[in-house]
Design a protein around this motif. Structure first.
Motif, PDB file in Angstrom:
ATOM      1  N   LYS A 192     -10.671  -3.733   7.274  1.00  0.00           N
ATOM      2  CA  LYS A 192     -10.321  -4.275   5.970  1.00  0.00           C
ATOM      3  C   LYS A 192     -11.521  -5.008   5.360  1.00  0.00           C
ATOM      4  CE  LYS A 192      -5.380  -4.814   6.985  1.00  0.00           C
ATOM      5  NZ  LYS A 192      -4.275  -5.763   7.296  1.00  0.00           N
ATOM      6  N   ALA A 195      -6.609  -9.386   2.060  1.00  0.00           N
ATOM      7  CA  ALA A 195      -5.886  -8.522   2.999  1.00  0.00           C
ATOM      8  C   ALA A 195      -5.028  -9.395   3.908  1.00  0.00           C
ATOM      9  CB  ALA A 195      -6.873  -7.685   3.809  1.00  0.00           C
ATOM     10  N   ALA A 233       0.819  -1.218   0.000  1.00  0.00           N
ATOM     11  CA  ALA A 233       0.000   0.000   0.000  1.00  0.00           C
ATOM     12  C   ALA A 233       0.848   1.261   0.000  1.00  0.00           C
ATOM     13  CB  ALA A 233      -0.951  -0.009   1.194  1.00  0.00           C
ATOM     14  N   VAL A 280      -3.457  -7.143  -0.723  1.00  0.00           N
ATOM     15  CA  VAL A 280      -2.973  -5.833  -0.296  1.00  0.00           C
ATOM     16  C   VAL A 280      -2.367  -5.954   1.100  1.00  0.00           C
ATOM     17  CG1 VAL A 280      -3.617  -3.471   0.308  1.00  0.00           C
ATOM     18  CG2 VAL A 280      -4.636  -4.575  -1.702  1.00  0.00           C
ATOM     19  N   ALA A 316       0.228  -3.699   4.013  1.00  0.00           N
ATOM     20  CA  ALA A 316       0.641  -2.323   4.316  1.00  0.00           C
ATOM     21  C   ALA A 316       2.003  -2.027   3.719  1.00  0.00           C
ATOM     22  CB  ALA A 316       0.650  -2.091   5.826  1.00  0.00           C
ATOM     23  N   SER A 366      -3.810   0.020   4.294  1.00  0.00           N
ATOM     24  CA  SER A 366      -4.308  -1.088   3.490  1.00  0.00           C
ATOM     25  C   SER A 366      -5.778  -0.885   3.142  1.00  0.00           C
ATOM     26  CB  SER A 366      -4.133  -2.407   4.247  1.00  0.00           C
ATOM     27  OG  SER A 366      -2.776  -2.722   4.422  1.00  0.00           O
TER      28      SER A 366
END
Length: 249
Positions: free
Chosen positions: A143, A124, A66, A88, A90, A106
């Motif tokens: 998320k 995630a 991200a 995804v 961080a 994220s």
């Protein structure tokens, strides 16, 4: 078991294709690959994923950091019709202080993918070690609300921790991570960087790691959950082969 993914490192195109060939010959039942985005290599995860999907009819899930995505930049992989999913994360700060990063969460990038690339499934990350459980589960909720369809965990290292996390995420689709950590140096890395707390009897050798991993994979199998194998710093064929009977059973 619904699915098993294997995490392959994109050091370069040729090496990645060779690792895919080993994976397919050792575990032909595996139909999912996930690819981390590692800044020390030139090959980006979404480019690696596109390369692999052209070689085999399987789902290849690139990791997307991200903090690497500029506000006006296109989303990695969003324009690749051969891709169906992204993960995804961080992203840790890059070792090169001159490399630009942005303060994205994220959740913000997941929201962008759901808005700008609704054809992609967005996974995630779940990490039970770096934060207090209540904090991590609050992030999981955010998320999920942003549009994540499921989670990939940081690798776990014993059945007790796995069962506790399974209870926390009992209503989610989860790929539970399994990885060997062989030797004191590797163990110290996981403890320092990922804040892992290993069980007191965690094995230091590969054979013990495989035995522990087989116990966790059997538990995941029994609950009909998903898993991914992260064969770091071990012989790929030997490590994957140790799980063949569980995956195909």
């Amino acid at each position: 078991m619904s699915r098993v993914s294997v995490e392959l490192i994109p050091r370069n195109s040729q090496g990645l294709l060779e690792d895919l060939a080993v994976t397919r010959s050792t575990l032909p039942a595996v139909q999912t690959i996930n690819i981390p985005d590692l800044l020390r290599f030139d090959l980006r995860s979404h480019d690696a994923a596109s390369l692999l999907t052209r070689q085999a009819p399987m789902e290849v899930i690139p990791h997307v950091r991200a903090i690497d995505i500029a506000p006006d930049a296109p989303l990695p992989g969003a324009d690749r019709p051969e891709l169906t999913s992204v993960l995804v994360i961080a992203g840790d700060p890059p070792p090169d202080a001159d490399r630009p990063v942005w303060p994205n969460t994220s959740e913000e990038i997941i929201t962008r993918y759901r808005r700008e690339a609704p054809h992609l499934k967005v996974y995630a990350a779940f990490d039970p070690y770096r934060r207090a459980p209540w904090h991590e589960l609050d992030i999981v909720r955010r998320k999920r609300d942003a549009g994540a369809c499921g989670f990939f965990t940081q690798p776990l290292f014993d059945c007790a921790m796995l069962e506790m996390c399974m209870e926390w995420l009992r209503d989610d689709s989860v790929f539970w991570g399994i990885s060997p950590v062989v030797g004191e140096r590797s163990r110290r890395y996981w403890e320092r960087v990922n804040h892992v707390v290993f069980p007191h009897d965690f094995p230091a050798d590969l054979e013990g790691n495989i035995a522990a991993g087989r116990k966790m994979l059997s538990l995941i199998h029994a609950k009909n959950d998903d898993a991914y194998l992260m064969p770091v710093k071990v012989d790929l064929a030997s490590y994957l082969g140790a799980f063949h009977d569980i995956i195909t059973g």
